[in-house]
Structure formats: structure tokens, C-alpha cells
Enzyme design. Structure first.
Site, PDB file in Angstrom:
ATOM      1  N   LYS A  36     -10.526 133.598  55.500  1.00 44.84           N
ATOM      2  CA  LYS A  36     -11.263 134.360  56.762  1.00 44.84           C
ATOM      3  C   LYS A  36     -10.763 135.619  56.754  1.00 44.84           C
ATOM      4  CE  LYS A  36     -10.510 130.161  59.564  1.00 44.84           C
ATOM      5  NZ  LYS A  36      -9.847 129.654  60.653  1.00 44.84           N
ATOM      6  N   LYS A  85       1.118 121.035  53.535  1.00 47.61           N
ATOM      7  CA  LYS A  85       0.532 119.962  52.865  1.00 47.61           C
ATOM      8  C   LYS A  85      -1.133 120.355  52.367  1.00 47.61           C
ATOM      9  CE  LYS A  85       2.824 117.189  56.412  1.00 47.61           C
ATOM     10  NZ  LYS A  85       2.515 116.431  57.444  1.00 47.61           N
ATOM     11  N   GLY A  86      -1.698 121.218  53.416  1.00 47.99           N
ATOM     12  CA  GLY A  86      -3.083 121.715  53.362  1.00 47.99           C
ATOM     13  C   GLY A  86      -3.633 121.751  52.068  1.00 47.99           C
ATOM     14  N   ASP A 130      -5.534 133.064  56.541  1.00 48.52           N
ATOM     15  CA  ASP A 130      -6.112 133.302  57.819  1.00 48.52           C
ATOM     16  C   ASP A 130      -5.495 134.874  58.301  1.00 48.52           C
ATOM     17  OD1 ASP A 130      -7.388 132.788  60.219  1.00 48.52           O
ATOM     18  OD2 ASP A 130      -5.725 131.750  61.151  1.00 48.52           O
ATOM     19  N   ASP A 161      -6.253 120.645  58.077  1.00 47.20           N
ATOM     20  CA  ASP A 161      -5.947 119.725  59.471  1.00 47.20           C
ATOM     21  C   ASP A 161      -6.114 120.452  60.664  1.00 47.20           C
ATOM     22  OD1 ASP A 161      -3.432 121.202  59.121  1.00 47.20           O
ATOM     23  OD2 ASP A 161      -2.663 120.071  60.798  1.00 47.20           O
ATOM     24  N   GLU A 167      -3.096 128.123  47.861  1.00 45.86           N
ATOM     25  CA  GLU A 167      -3.081 127.697  49.212  1.00 45.86           C
ATOM     26  C   GLU A 167      -4.394 127.108  49.892  1.00 45.86           C
ATOM     27  OE1 GLU A 167      -2.111 127.441  52.350  1.00 45.86           O
ATOM     28  OE2 GLU A 167      -0.614 128.870  52.935  1.00 45.86           O
TER      29      GLU A 167
HETATM   30  P1  IMP Z   1      -1.971 132.656  58.219  1.00 46.57           P
HETATM   31  O1  IMP Z   1      -0.538 132.577  58.036  1.00 46.57           O
HETATM   32  O2  IMP Z   1      -2.527 132.914  59.537  1.00 46.57           O
HETATM   33  O3  IMP Z   1      -2.961 132.991  57.026  1.00 46.57           O
HETATM   34  O4  IMP Z   1      -2.286 130.751  58.434  1.00 46.57           O
HETATM   35  C1  IMP Z   1      -2.495 129.928  57.219  1.00 46.57           C
HETATM   36  C2  IMP Z   1      -2.375 128.518  57.582  1.00 46.57           C
HETATM   37  O5  IMP Z   1      -2.939 128.382  59.020  1.00 46.57           O
HETATM   38  C3  IMP Z   1      -2.885 127.759  56.610  1.00 46.57           C
HETATM   39  O6  IMP Z   1      -2.225 127.326  55.636  1.00 46.57           O
HETATM   40  C4  IMP Z   1      -3.474 126.580  57.785  1.00 46.57           C
HETATM   41  O7  IMP Z   1      -2.394 125.666  57.804  1.00 46.57           O
HETATM   42  C5  IMP Z   1      -3.693 127.164  58.937  1.00 46.57           C
HETATM   43  N1  IMP Z   1      -5.135 127.388  59.358  1.00 46.57           N
HETATM   44  C6  IMP Z   1      -5.591 128.715  59.214  1.00 46.57           C
HETATM   45  N2  IMP Z   1      -7.016 128.282  59.721  1.00 46.57           N
HETATM   46  C7  IMP Z   1      -7.215 127.248  59.588  1.00 46.57           C
HETATM   47  C8  IMP Z   1      -8.325 126.460  59.767  1.00 46.57           C
HETATM   48  O8  IMP Z   1      -9.659 127.018  60.003  1.00 46.57           O
HETATM   49  N3  IMP Z   1      -8.502 125.174  59.549  1.00 46.57           N
HETATM   50  C9  IMP Z   1      -7.184 124.338  59.370  1.00 46.57           C
HETATM   51  N4  IMP Z   1      -5.968 124.959  59.295  1.00 46.57           N
HETATM   52  C10 IMP Z   1      -6.026 126.506  59.415  1.00 46.57           C
HETATM   53 MG    MG Z   2      -2.117 123.587  58.602  1.00 47.73          MG
END
Ligand code: IMP
Ligand code: MG
Length: 184
Positions: free
Chosen positions: A136, A48-49, A108, A164, A104
Site C-alpha cells: 500500500k 502469522k500473516g 503498510d 487478518d 511479508e
Molecule cells: P506496517 O508496519 O505499517 O508496514 O504494517 C505491516 C503489518 O500491518 C502487516 O504485516 C499486517 O499485519 C498489518 N496490516 C497492514 N495493512 C493491513 C491490511 O490491509 N490488512 C491486514 N493487515 C494489515
Molecule cells: Mg496483522
């Protein structure tokens, strides 16, 4: 008089104001409009982000664009992804012949996007590129090639503008660092 936002006490620092976000989104929208002029653009929003970003981004794109949505769930603590990603809602459109741009909210560890890329690639679209509002880079565990980035941010947990914590704060119109008192 400007009314104080009820949720502001949970925010340690405002990172991007509404105005700054609007400028970022406009810039990315212009880049996409230029690059996809002669292509068959399908924007794929990851729920949903990314909904708030998607809603603004699509309106800053001035060429033909189609949209579709996909939802994934990852088993994790709520603050980071476990890496085990499951499709909760799949796309409606058959991807063959489309130039896909995945939209997206934040990149992260890179696990979610690299998994999505794999799934989407297996459906034989004409091309696939990635667009994320926030990145990030310090947190990356899996290498992902991102074509459009709104802004790089430090390793802080941010909320607002769709992002969120525990399904809350998505409705904040700006982006801020969540005060650690909220989750510790
Ligand atoms: P990844 O798979 O670790 O790259 O994570 C991505 C997902 O983690 C994003 O779509 C968010 O839902 C969540 N996420 C990562 N960092 C943050 C943050 O700082 N705030 C909110 N959601 C985050
Ligand atoms: Mg999330």
C-alpha cells in the site's frame, strides 16, 4: 454446485481471486528462482500473516531454498502498526553466509519491515532483500526498498490469504476488502 463462503457477507469487494493470487505468486517465485540461482537462499517468513503466501511461494521456487520463521508483535489497534515492534519468536538459523529474503504479507507504513531489516542486518547475513505480497504505497511513513511485490493496492483494509482482522479471516482463500460494518 459451488457453496457460498460463510464469511463472504463481511467482504465489501473481492480484490484478488484464488486464481489471480496463484498467478501473482507464480510470477514472483520465478523471479526469485532466477535471481537466487547461484546464491544461498534463506526465506524468512514473518508470522502469522505471511504463512499462506510462504507456503505457496516456496513451492513456486525451483532452486534450493531453506526456510525459517520469525514472529513479531506490534502494539496497535489491530488495524495498523504502532511502530513499536517486539520479537515474539526468533529465527532458529544463524544468518551468517545466507542470502536472506524476508517474506511479508503486506507493506503498510513500513515500520515493521524497517525494524526487522535492522535486526537482521545486525546478524551479518551475506545479503538481505524483501518480498511482500501486497504493498500500500500511499500509506508509507518509513522508506523501505522492496525487491519483490505481488501487487500494489489502494489504501483499503484487506483480509484473507493469511491477512487478518482481529486474528480472523486468515483462512479466506481469496483477498477482499473488509466491509467497514465489521469494525465500525
Ligand atoms: P506496517 O508496519 O505499517 O508496514 O504494517 C505491516 C503489518 O500491518 C502487516 O504485516 C499486517 O499485519 C498489518 N496490516 C497492514 N495493512 C493491513 C491490511 O490491509 N490488512 C491486514 N493487515 C494489515
Ligand atoms: Mg496483522
Amino acid at each position: 454446485m459451488v457453496q457460498k463462503h460463510e464469511l463472504i457477507d463481511d467482504i465489501a469487494e473481492v480484490l484478488f481471486t484464488e486464481k489471480q493470487i496463484a498467478a501473482m505468486v507464480e510470477r514472483v517465485g520465478q523471479e526469485i528462482s532466477r535471481d537466487y540461482k547461484d546464491k544461498n537462499l534463506l526465506l524468512v517468513s514473518v508470522l502469522k500473516g505471511s504463512i499462506v503466501f510462504m507456503a505457496d511461494l516456496m513451492r513456486s521456487i525451483n532452486i534450493h531454498a531453506r526456510i525459517d520463521f520469525m514472529a513479531t508483535s506490534s502494539y496497535g489497534s489491530g488495524m495498523k502498526t504502532s511502530g513499536v515492534v517486539k520479537i515474539v519468536k526468533d529465527l532458529d538459523i544463524d544468518l551468517e553466509g545466507y542470502d536472506i529474503l524476508i517474506v511479508e504479507d503486506i507493506l503498510d507504513s513500513g515500520k515493521t519491515l524497517s525494524y526487522l531489516l535492522e535486526i537482521i542486518r545486525s546478524r551479518n547475513p551475506k545479503s538481505i532483500q524483501l518480498c511482500t505480497l501486497f504493498d500500500k504505497p500511499e500509506r508509507r511513513e518509513v522508506d523501505v526498498d522492496v525487491n519483490y511485490i505481488g501487487a500494489k493496492i489502494p489504501d483499503e483494509f484487506i483480509v484473507g490469504y493469511g491477512l487478518d482482522f482481529d486474528e480472523k479471516y486468515r483462512n479466506l482463500p481469496f483477498v477482499g476488502i473488509l466491509d467497514p460494518k465489521v469494525y465500525s
